[in-house]
Structures are given as structure tokens and as C-alpha cells.
Design an enzyme around this catalytic site. Structure first.
Site, PDB file in Angstrom:
ATOM      1  N   GLY A  64     -28.579  55.319  -0.370  1.00 38.05           N
ATOM      2  CA  GLY A  64     -27.381  54.497  -0.633  1.00 38.05           C
ATOM      3  C   GLY A  64     -26.251  54.805   0.334  1.00 38.05           C
ATOM      4  N   ARG A  65     -25.957  56.084   0.524  1.00 42.47           N
ATOM      5  CA  ARG A  65     -24.803  56.460   1.365  1.00 42.47           C
ATOM      6  C   ARG A  65     -25.093  56.317   2.859  1.00 42.47           C
ATOM      7  NH1 ARG A  65     -26.944  60.286  -1.744  1.00 42.47           N
ATOM      8  NH2 ARG A  65     -27.935  62.122  -0.844  1.00 42.47           N
ATOM      9  N   LYS A 114     -23.938  60.070 -16.130  1.00 44.41           N
ATOM     10  CA  LYS A 114     -24.345  58.675 -16.399  1.00 44.41           C
ATOM     11  C   LYS A 114     -25.048  58.599 -17.739  1.00 44.41           C
ATOM     12  CE  LYS A 114     -25.613  57.147 -11.736  1.00 44.41           C
ATOM     13  NZ  LYS A 114     -26.736  56.673 -10.933  1.00 44.41           N
ATOM     14  N   GLU A 167     -22.073  63.918  -1.529  1.00 40.01           N
ATOM     15  CA  GLU A 167     -23.269  63.554  -2.294  1.00 40.01           C
ATOM     16  C   GLU A 167     -24.513  64.099  -1.582  1.00 40.01           C
ATOM     17  OE1 GLU A 167     -23.704  59.873  -5.068  1.00 40.01           O
ATOM     18  OE2 GLU A 167     -24.678  59.294  -3.216  1.00 40.01           O
ATOM     19  N   HIS A 192       3.875  62.957   5.943  1.00 41.57           N
ATOM     20  CA  HIS A 192       5.029  62.933   5.045  1.00 41.57           C
ATOM     21  C   HIS A 192       4.623  63.255   3.615  1.00 41.57           C
ATOM     22  CE1 HIS A 192       7.759  61.440   8.127  1.00 41.57           C
ATOM     23  NE2 HIS A 192       6.655  60.861   8.614  1.00 41.57           N
ATOM     24  N   GLU A 244     -22.302  49.908 -13.666  1.00 48.52           N
ATOM     25  CA  GLU A 244     -21.023  49.354 -13.178  1.00 48.52           C
ATOM     26  C   GLU A 244     -21.263  48.017 -12.487  1.00 48.52           C
ATOM     27  OE1 GLU A 244     -22.019  52.457 -12.721  1.00 48.52           O
ATOM     28  OE2 GLU A 244     -20.363  53.869 -13.046  1.00 48.52           O
ATOM     29  N   LYS A 285     -29.115  49.068  -4.786  1.00 54.03           N
ATOM     30  CA  LYS A 285     -30.454  49.482  -4.365  1.00 54.03           C
ATOM     31  C   LYS A 285     -31.415  49.392  -5.555  1.00 54.03           C
ATOM     32  CE  LYS A 285     -32.815  53.396  -2.277  1.00 54.03           C
ATOM     33  NZ  LYS A 285     -32.716  54.697  -1.647  1.00 54.03           N
TER      34      LYS A 285
HETATM   35  O1  F6P Z   1     -24.436  57.330  -8.638  1.00 54.22           O
HETATM   36  C1  F6P Z   1     -24.807  57.588  -7.350  1.00 54.22           C
HETATM   37  C2  F6P Z   1     -25.551  56.465  -6.695  1.00 54.22           C
HETATM   38  O2  F6P Z   1     -26.890  56.538  -7.008  1.00 54.22           O
HETATM   39  C3  F6P Z   1     -25.328  56.496  -5.207  1.00 54.22           C
HETATM   40  O3  F6P Z   1     -26.160  57.368  -4.538  1.00 54.22           O
HETATM   41  C4  F6P Z   1     -25.520  55.074  -4.832  1.00 54.22           C
HETATM   42  O4  F6P Z   1     -24.974  54.795  -3.577  1.00 54.22           O
HETATM   43  C5  F6P Z   1     -24.786  54.395  -5.968  1.00 54.22           C
HETATM   44  O5  F6P Z   1     -25.077  55.190  -7.095  1.00 54.22           O
HETATM   45  C6  F6P Z   1     -25.162  52.966  -6.221  1.00 54.22           C
HETATM   46  O6  F6P Z   1     -26.512  52.811  -6.509  1.00 54.22           O
HETATM   47  P1  F6P Z   1     -27.194  51.389  -6.445  1.00 54.22           P
HETATM   48  O7  F6P Z   1     -27.091  50.889  -5.064  1.00 54.22           O
HETATM   49  O8  F6P Z   1     -28.609  51.618  -6.878  1.00 54.22           O
HETATM   50  O9  F6P Z   1     -26.465  50.490  -7.417  1.00 54.22           O
END
Ligand code: F6P
Length: 553
Positions: free
Chosen positions: A294-295, A520, A380, A411, A233, A227
Site C-alpha cells: 500500500g505505502r 482495527k 509502517e 515560527h 473507512e 488494495k
Molecule cells: O491499515 C494499514 C493499511 O493496511 C495500509 O498498509 C494500507 O495502505 C491501508 O491500510 C489501506 O489499505 P487498503 O488499500 O487495502 O484499503
């Protein structure tokens, strides 16, 4: 906005009293006292069968919880969300993931912000977002069709065989979970051609390294989903993937072919500038908007890899299922409203029966990542200790969400659910028809599904206390005919609106996530320290751990 914290309302106090009057009444007692209980507490809507009767509550409990929803204005908050009001007030954003699945001829606009001079200060305000939504859906559909038909070719002219989605959090969990859930719909007979769709999320080099094993750079396409397009990452994984691509193409052809990145990388983002900076052609960018959290984004262009796997028609069915549940949430009376009832029942356990966790137990291996998906969705959204007015809340909010598919869980950890000391409300999710039919597996699976909820609720007496099952262990049974794109859409929206309901009851903003920021920022500061000898100025434990790492790397 209601000013009184929910725990100061009369109904909250009544619910506390009610909980104590029920404390010695078991689920078995409830059934013994009401022959019609199973009928009264089972509801069917949008293709889902939801049975609340094996919970530690009565119809009176639900009436009181519905009264609580009335006190906090659940219906008004719900309508404000659907109407595009800026209910995510800490970020001044509308919350319109429901617009992603509305029909083309609907009209929804983001609420305008008017400044002191009476001017509209936001560019997106008052525009019908549904036009934009369908324009992007069409763009996605055209692209997915080209990839699926083999007419979108890589830099050396070969058709795409594999798609690697790079993203994290909401930019990974939704499409990854849904792709796994709908695997049968990504291959014949549902789909003409199976594309190998994989997911990279973790910054751990193992993830990108292992995921790329066996792939051919000439036939691999990357969807970089972020987003913000600023997530460390995702950008780190995307850079490594780009290097892998360029190295591979150079090895195959003796040079880096023209348009290598443009033919093998597309982006999904709200941030065109950063996409261009990364080197991806913005013509190959699929937009979404700040009003999609995002979620809550799997129904947006974030679902591109899923659409490539199951095809545009399958994706539209998936959106159609979400829309059905949206309509149900929006229009059904609270007493029959599945997401509202699920949210209220979860509040009942968290705040009145002291449950600390919520288990999600899908009796479908295809839903193996559904608990992980719901962890982000619920935790979240509602893992917060401050309300919308900035006040510390004095009651528990989101339970810890966890789970694994049955029968594997049986199990492993079901021992605790059956005989442990904690109350673990559990959602059992099962299907009448299997996704893949093999012998009598499915009936055996579902026999376990039914047996477990019965055993948990009613237990079994035994002279030996070690072998005694006390019962009175709460479960909610959720069943659908089959796990197809439409049903998955309904299930996702069910839990989205359940989460929304809980946030409204607690008076918190379910749509920001400031709790992820501190770690972060600190990681960004620590990273250069790992490769230098600079003095460390953290707490003694962190200093010692970093020094240990430095001395051995
Ligand atoms: O670290 C949390 C977050 O901001 C989430 O809410 C989001 O889904 C994810 O990181 C990834 O964010 P982006 O889509 O901006 O890379």
C-alpha cells in the site's frame, strides 16, 4: 539470510566505539579539520543534490556504515527485491513496486513457490509482470484522457468536472501528497483543463461531508481505491458517497438514472470480487497486485486520480523519475548511493547517537503533505521490534518521522531544533526554481533554507546563555532544480530505498504491517457496544470511557 543480529557484529561494536571518539567533535570541528569536507560529502545523482556534510560524521563513519551494510548483505537483499524474490516472507510476497516504473520491454517475474511435489503453487509465478503493468497503465491512460477531454460523461450526459478519491493509508497519502505537490501541472499551461481533484480518507463524517461541499453529483466521479477492498473507512465513505450521488441525481432528474453508479464510480483494487459486490462494474476497475505494498503503491493504478489531474504524460514522467532513482540505487556503489547513504546516516543517528526522531522540512508549500506521506512509508515499514527470524531486536529501529514545510516550521518548532536538548536530524528539501513565481518570494524562501542549515550546524556564541546557539545540529540538504513530476518521482523513490536500506540493516521485514491489526479488530468489536446497553468487559478505563460516551450520545 544472515543469522547474526546486526548489533552482534564486529562493525556495530566498532561504530559504538567510533561514536564515542566523536562525541566531543562538533560539525564545526569537522569542517575546520577538512577543507574538502563539503565536496567529499556532497553527491549528485538522478537530478538530486544531496549534501551530508552538515551531519555529525566523517568519511570514516560512512566507510564503517558501508561495512555494516556489507555485513548484513544489503546488496544481495536489494537485488532480491528487484528480481521479484519473495522477500516479504511473513506474507510470502514479492516486493516489486520498482516493476511499476520499468520500461515496457523489461522482463521481471515473481519468484515461484514450488510445493513438495515440485509443482508451482502460485498463479502469478514466472510470468513477466511488466506486460500486466503496461496494460493497466494504458487502461488508466485511456480513461484519464476521456475524463480530461470531457468524453467520459456522467449518468445525465454531463462531462466530469470533479474527481473524489476515496481511500486511506497508501490508497490516499500517495496520490493526495503528489496531487498537492504537482498542482501547477494540473492546470494550464501544463494541462488543458483543470479537474477539481479531492481526497476523502478519514471515517470521521466531517471528511466526506466537507469534501463533497459545492460538488455537483452530475459532474462528479469517485475513484474508490483499496488494495483489499475490505477497509472499513474506505467502504463506509464509498457507501456515503454513493448515497449522496443517488440522492443528488434523483433530485436533479426525478429518478435514479440508469448506470448511475457505473458512470460515477470506478475502483482501484486487487480484489475484483469485492469490487463487484460493492456494485462497481469490474470493467471500470483498475488492477494492481499483491506484490505492491500500500505505502509503495502511488506508481500503480492507485495513482489514477493523480494521472487524471496531471495527464498520462505527466504520470509517465513521474514514473520515469522513480525509475531513474531505482536504477541509481541498483547500480551505484554504496559510497555514492544516495538512498543507501541516507538510510545509513539515519541508522547512525538512531543507533549510535540516540536520536529519536527524523524531521522532514520541505521548503516548498507544495510538499506540505510529504512528511505525512513519509510517516507511513518509514514508520509502517520499519516501526517494528521483531526481526525477520521472529527475534526481539535489542536496539532501536525506526525513528519518529515528522515535519512541516519551512518557513512555517521556523515560527513554530524550530526553537527546539536550535536550542533544545534533543538531537533532531533534519532533511531540508528545497528547489532552485519555484513552482509558481510571485515577486521575490522564492529567493526569500531559499535564503531561509540556506540560513537555517548554516545556523543549525555552526550556531552563534553569545555572552548570554539564553541567546547562545550551540550549533552542532545535524541536517542533510537535498536540492533539485524544480518540483515537477519527474523530480517528485525521484524523491519518492529516494525515500523508498532509504527505508529499504534501514530495514535491511536492522534485519526486519519492511513490507508487512501487522501492527495496524489489533486496533482495527477491537474497533470492530466496540462499534456495536456503543449503541447497546450490554455489559462492558474491557479494562476499567475503557469501560468508563465507553459508558461516558453512551450516557451522552
Ligand atoms: O491499515 C494499514 C493499511 O493496511 C495500509 O498498509 C494500507 O495502505 C491501508 O491500510 C489501506 O489499505 P487498503 O488499500 O487495502 O484499503
Amino acid at each position: 539470510m544472515n543469522i547474526t543480529p546486526v548489533d552482534q557484529t564486529e562493525t556495530w561494536q566498532d561504530l559504538l566505539d567510533h561514536a564515542s571518539t566523536l562525541s566531543d567533535v562538533t560539525i564545526a570541528d569537522h569542517f575546520a579539520g577538512d577543507a574538502d569536507r563539503a565536496n567529499q560529502l556532497t553527491h549528485e545523482a538522478a537530478g538530486l543534490y544531496v549534501d551530508f556534510s552538515k551531519n555529525r560524521l566523517t568519511t570514516e563513519t560512512l566507510d564503517m556504515l558501508i561495512a555494516l551494510a556489507g555485513e548484513v548483505g544489503l546488496v544481495g537483499h536489494r537485488d532480491a527485491m528487484f528480481e521479484g524474490r519473495r522477500i516479504n516472507q511473513t506474507e510470502n510476497r514479492a516486493v516489486l513496486h520498482t516493476a511499476l516504473r520499468r520500461p515496457r520491454n523489461d522482463v521481471v517475474a515473481v519468484e515461484a513457490v514450488i510445493d513438495d511435489e515440485g509443482a508451482t503453487t502460485t498463479s502469478d509465478a514466472d510470468e513477466n509482470v511488466i506486460d500486466d503493468v503496461h496494460q493497466v497503465l494504458n487502461q488508466m491512460g485511456d480513461f484519464a484522457d476521456q475524463v480530461r477531454r470531457g468524453t467520459w460523461v456522467g449518468a445525465t450526459g454531463k462531462s466530469i468536472e470533479a474527481v473524489v478519491n476515496i481511500g486511506i493509508g497508501g490508497s490516499d497519502l500517495g496520490p493526495m501528497m503528489a496531487h498537492r505537490a504537482l498542482r501547477p501541472f494540473s492546470r494550464p499551461p501544463h494541462s488543458d483543463r483543470e479537474i477539481d481533484v479531492r481526497f476523502v480518507s478519514n471515517i470521521d463524517p466531517a471528511d466526506v461531508f466537507e469534501t463533497l461541499q459545492g460538488l455537483d453529483p452530475e459532474t462528479t466521479l469517485f475513484t474508490v481505491v483499496s488494495k483489499t477492498f475490505g477497509t472499513i473507512e474506505t467502504l463506509t465513505n464509498a457507501r456515503s458517497a454513493r448515497q449522496w450521488l443517488l440522492d443528488g441525481l434523483t433530485e436533479a432528474t426525478g429518478e435514479v438514472p440508469d448506470g448511475a453508479v457505473a458512470r460515477h464510480f470506478v475502483a482501484v483494487s486487487t480484489n475484483a470480487e469485492r469490487v463487484a459486490e460493492f456494485g462497481i462494474d469490474t470493467a471500470n476497475m483498475f488492477r494492481f497486485w499483491d506484490w505492491v505494498g500500500g505505502r509503495y503503491s502511488v506508481g500503480s493504478a492507485v495513482g489514477l486520480s493523480l494521472m487524471i489531474a496531471i495527464g498520462p504524460d505527466g504520470f509517465r514522467d513521474f514514473l520515469g523519475g522513480m525509475h531513474e532513482m531505482d536504477e541509481h540505487f541498483r547500480h551505484a556503489p554504496l559510497a555514492e548511493n544516495l538512498p543507501a547513504l541516507m538510510g545509513l546516516v539515519s541508522v547512525w543517528y538512531s543507533n549510535f547517537l540516540e536520536a529519536e526522531t527524523q524531521a522532514i522540512l520541505p521548503y516548498s508549500d507544495h510538499l506540505s503533505r510529504f512528511p505525512a506521506y513519509l510517516q507511513q512509508l518509514e514508520m509502517e515499514s520499519n516501526g517494528k521490534g521483531v526481526d525477520r527470524l521472529g527475534r526481539t531486536v535489542k536496539f532501536d529501529t525506526c525513528p519518529v518521522v515528522w515535519g512541516e514545510p519551512g518557513t512555517n516550521g521556523q515560527h513554530a518548532f524550530y526553537q527546539l531544533i536550535h536550542q533544545g536538548t534533543r538531537t533532531v536530524p533534519a532533511d531540508f528539501i528545497g528547489f532552485v526554481h519555484p513552482s509558481d513565481a510571485v515577486g521575490n518570494h522564492h529567493d526569500l524562501l531559499m535564503a531561509n533554507f540556506f540560513a537555517q542549515t548554516e545556523a543549525l550546524a555552526f550556531g552563534r556564541d553569545h555572552a548570554d546563555p539564553q541567546r547562545r546557539f550551540s550549533g552542532n545540529r545535524p541536517t542533510t540538504t537535498i536540492m533539485a532544480d524544480r518540483l515537477d513530476p519527474r523530480t517528485l518521482g525521484r524523491l519518492i523513490a529516494l525515500y523508498e530505498h532509504k527505508t529499504f536500506t534501514m530495514g535491511v540493516i536492522w534485519g526486519i521485514n519492511s513490507f508487512d504491517q501487522f501492527g495496524v491489526e489489533l486496533g482495527k479488530e477491537m474497533a470492530t468489536a466496540i462499534e456495536p457496544e456503543l449503541t447497546s446497553d450490554s455489559p462492558l468487559a474491557h479494562d476499567p478505563s475503557t469501560n468508563r470511557a465507553i459508558a461516558h460516551y453512551r450516557s451522552r450520545r
